[in-house]
Scaffold this motif. Sequence first.
Motif, short mmCIF file in Angstrom:
data_model
loop_
_atom_site.label_atom_id
_atom_site.label_comp_id
_atom_site.label_asym_id
_atom_site.label_seq_id
_atom_site.Cartn_x
_atom_site.Cartn_y
_atom_site.Cartn_z
N PRO A 182 -1.71 -12.47 14.09
CA PRO A 182 -1.81 -11.20 14.96
C PRO A 182 -2.43 -10.17 14.11
O PRO A 182 -2.39 -10.16 12.83
N SER A 183 -2.98 -9.08 14.76
CA SER A 183 -3.67 -7.89 14.12
C SER A 183 -2.58 -7.28 13.30
O SER A 183 -1.45 -7.20 13.56
N GLY A 184 -2.86 -6.99 11.95
CA GLY A 184 -1.92 -6.47 11.09
C GLY A 184 -1.00 -7.29 10.16
O GLY A 184 -0.33 -6.75 9.59
N CYS A 185 -1.15 -8.55 10.31
CA CYS A 185 -0.27 -9.59 9.70
C CYS A 185 -0.34 -9.78 8.15
O CYS A 185 0.26 -10.50 7.51
N GLY A 186 -1.66 -9.30 7.70
CA GLY A 186 -2.08 -9.32 6.19
C GLY A 186 -3.11 -10.23 5.71
O GLY A 186 -3.31 -10.68 4.66
N LYS A 187 -3.89 -10.57 6.75
CA LYS A 187 -5.05 -11.73 6.71
C LYS A 187 -5.97 -11.06 5.61
O LYS A 187 -6.22 -11.72 4.61
N THR A 188 -6.59 -10.00 6.15
CA THR A 188 -7.65 -9.20 5.48
C THR A 188 -7.20 -8.86 4.05
O THR A 188 -7.94 -9.02 3.03
N THR A 189 -6.00 -8.39 3.95
CA THR A 189 -5.40 -8.02 2.72
C THR A 189 -5.47 -9.17 1.69
O THR A 189 -5.75 -8.91 0.47
N TYR A 191 0.90 -1.06 -0.14
CA TYR A 191 0.03 -0.06 0.07
C TYR A 191 0.90 1.09 -0.12
O TYR A 191 1.66 1.42 0.78
N HIS A 236 -8.62 -14.67 14.14
CA HIS A 236 -7.38 -14.60 14.97
C HIS A 236 -7.58 -15.32 16.17
O HIS A 236 -6.90 -15.24 17.13
N ALA A 264 2.25 -4.93 2.96
CA ALA A 264 1.00 -5.98 3.62
C ALA A 264 1.20 -7.44 3.47
O ALA A 264 1.18 -8.03 4.52
N1 LIG Z 1 -5.89 0.54 2.57
C1 LIG Z 1 -4.69 0.48 3.45
N2 LIG Z 1 -3.93 1.45 2.97
C2 LIG Z 1 -2.46 1.22 3.68
N3 LIG Z 1 -2.22 0.22 4.41
C3 LIG Z 1 -2.99 -0.79 4.78
C4 LIG Z 1 -4.34 -0.79 4.19
N4 LIG Z 1 -5.02 -1.75 4.59
C5 LIG Z 1 -4.19 -2.53 5.29
N5 LIG Z 1 -3.05 -1.94 5.50
C6 LIG Z 1 -1.72 -2.27 6.28
O1 LIG Z 1 -1.44 -3.66 5.75
C7 LIG Z 1 -1.06 -4.23 6.83
C8 LIG Z 1 -1.93 -5.70 6.92
O2 LIG Z 1 -3.37 -5.40 7.15
P1 LIG Z 1 -4.60 -6.14 7.30
O3 LIG Z 1 -5.96 -5.57 7.29
O4 LIG Z 1 -4.37 -7.29 5.97
O5 LIG Z 1 -4.34 -6.94 8.57
P2 LIG Z 1 -5.19 -8.12 9.30
O6 LIG Z 1 -4.21 -9.39 9.27
O7 LIG Z 1 -6.43 -8.55 8.52
O8 LIG Z 1 -5.36 -7.54 10.90
P3 LIG Z 1 -6.74 -7.59 11.55
O9 LIG Z 1 -6.48 -8.76 12.47
O10 LIG Z 1 -6.43 -6.44 12.70
O11 LIG Z 1 -7.88 -7.65 10.80
C9 LIG Z 1 -1.48 -3.58 8.03
O12 LIG Z 1 -0.05 -3.05 8.38
C10 LIG Z 1 -2.16 -2.46 7.87
O13 LIG Z 1 -2.08 -1.19 8.56
#
Ligand SMILES: Nc1ncnc2c1ncn2[C@@H]1O[C@H](COP(=O)(O)OP(=O)(O)OP(=O)(O)O)[C@@H](O)[C@H]1O
Length: 362
Positions: free
Chosen positions: A43-50, A13, A198, A24
């Motif tokens: 854990p939160s922020g590890c890239g799952k949702t991405t 990103y 998570h 990400a």
């Molecule tokens: N639209 C965006 N723009 C910039 N950075 C992003 C964006 N979406 C996610 N990120 C960053 O990418 C990384 C992964 O985010 P992601 O949402 O995939 O995490 P996650 O594993 O789903 O976390 P959670 O358990 O909190 O949902 C994080 O560091 C987040 O801050």
Amino acid sequence: MSRVALKGINKIYPGRGGRPDAHAVKDLDLVIEDGSLVTLLGPSGCGKTTTLRMLAGFEIPTTGQILIDDRDITTTPVNKRGIGMVFQSYALFPHMSVRENVAFGLKVLALSSAEVERKVDDILKVMDLSKLAERQPSQLSGGQQQRVALARTVVTEPRVLLFDEPLSNLDAQLRERMRDELRLLQQRLGITSLYVTHDQNEAMAISDRVVVMRDGIIEQDDAPNNIYARPTTAFVADFMGKANIIKVRAERVAADHIVAQIGGGSVELPTNGLELKEGDLIDYVIRPEQMLISGDGPVSSVIERVVYQGAYTEYQVSIDGQACTVVDYRHHMHDARPVGARLPIDLASSVPWPLAPAEAGA
Ligand SMILES: Nc1ncnc2c1ncn2[C@@H]1O[C@H](COP(=O)(O)OP(=O)(O)OP(=O)(O)O)[C@@H](O)[C@H]1O
Ligand SMILES: [Mg+2]
């Protein structure tokens, strides 16, 4: 038939307003076999949702390729991918009946009203919702609403189902029920699925494979029992419930095991194919419940803290100065053990799991 493959995926990103880029997802390779359910855990922020959003088509990978049945869909629009999504909030229409909510999923397809009715009836039956068809969402329990949300997605016959923390709004008991129900339905329908959570227990309970992520990287991609009992990194061992990581010095190295001294006793521990040599200091992962309390156990530990947990008693012990947790499920069979007492432990029937030396101390 739907097999999903993500190949060499990176997602960066771009940073805005002076903030640095966010990398990400890094060099991710992942396969979801036809009809299986794979969970992304971490854990939160590890890239799952991405990762999930790239498969859905809401994000385009910076590099890499996404295939469904060998067809490249990396840049295919969201609505052309044949993918269904179930979100955390069910987003049911409050003023529509269950039947209307489910039929809504079919609106975008050009179907005759007879066809729509037949498909909706079928799926309501499969999901055990027929009796509730005329109710509105406000007249349903959380679990029933969840089922309607799933029915609405499944009725469109997606080739792949995506779930992003679908149970996180439910209380603990309902969550467990829904989790089991969801898994049964997924298996019955045979829909290839990617699930994000998570919650470690949830991941182990519903998945064919669990993919543990950390900072955009896959730490381990394995069957649930291996993720728990045979972690390949200290991070995975620690993340998946309580883990004792004990440092052990190899006294002797045989073909498939080492001999070492722990807590004043001599024990044999598996090498798991690692190239070990005499004198190596190795981290072994041993789960608390694998440390059997036994009168003639060779490993001597000293109790430092006793925590009564109802179903079991947890002991914080010290083995050669290393802190460990031991659990006793048979605590109703004997008197309470006091702090300071010696607790003999048998490792013979456990599967202590060595971490590769590079991981030692991680
Ligand atoms: N639209 C965006 N723009 C910039 N950075 C992003 C964006 N979406 C996610 N990120 C960053 O990418 C990384 C992964 O985010 P992601 O949402 O995939 O995490 P996650 O594993 O789903 O976390 P959670 O358990 O909190 O949902 C994080 O560091 C987040 O801050
Ligand atoms: Mg997320």
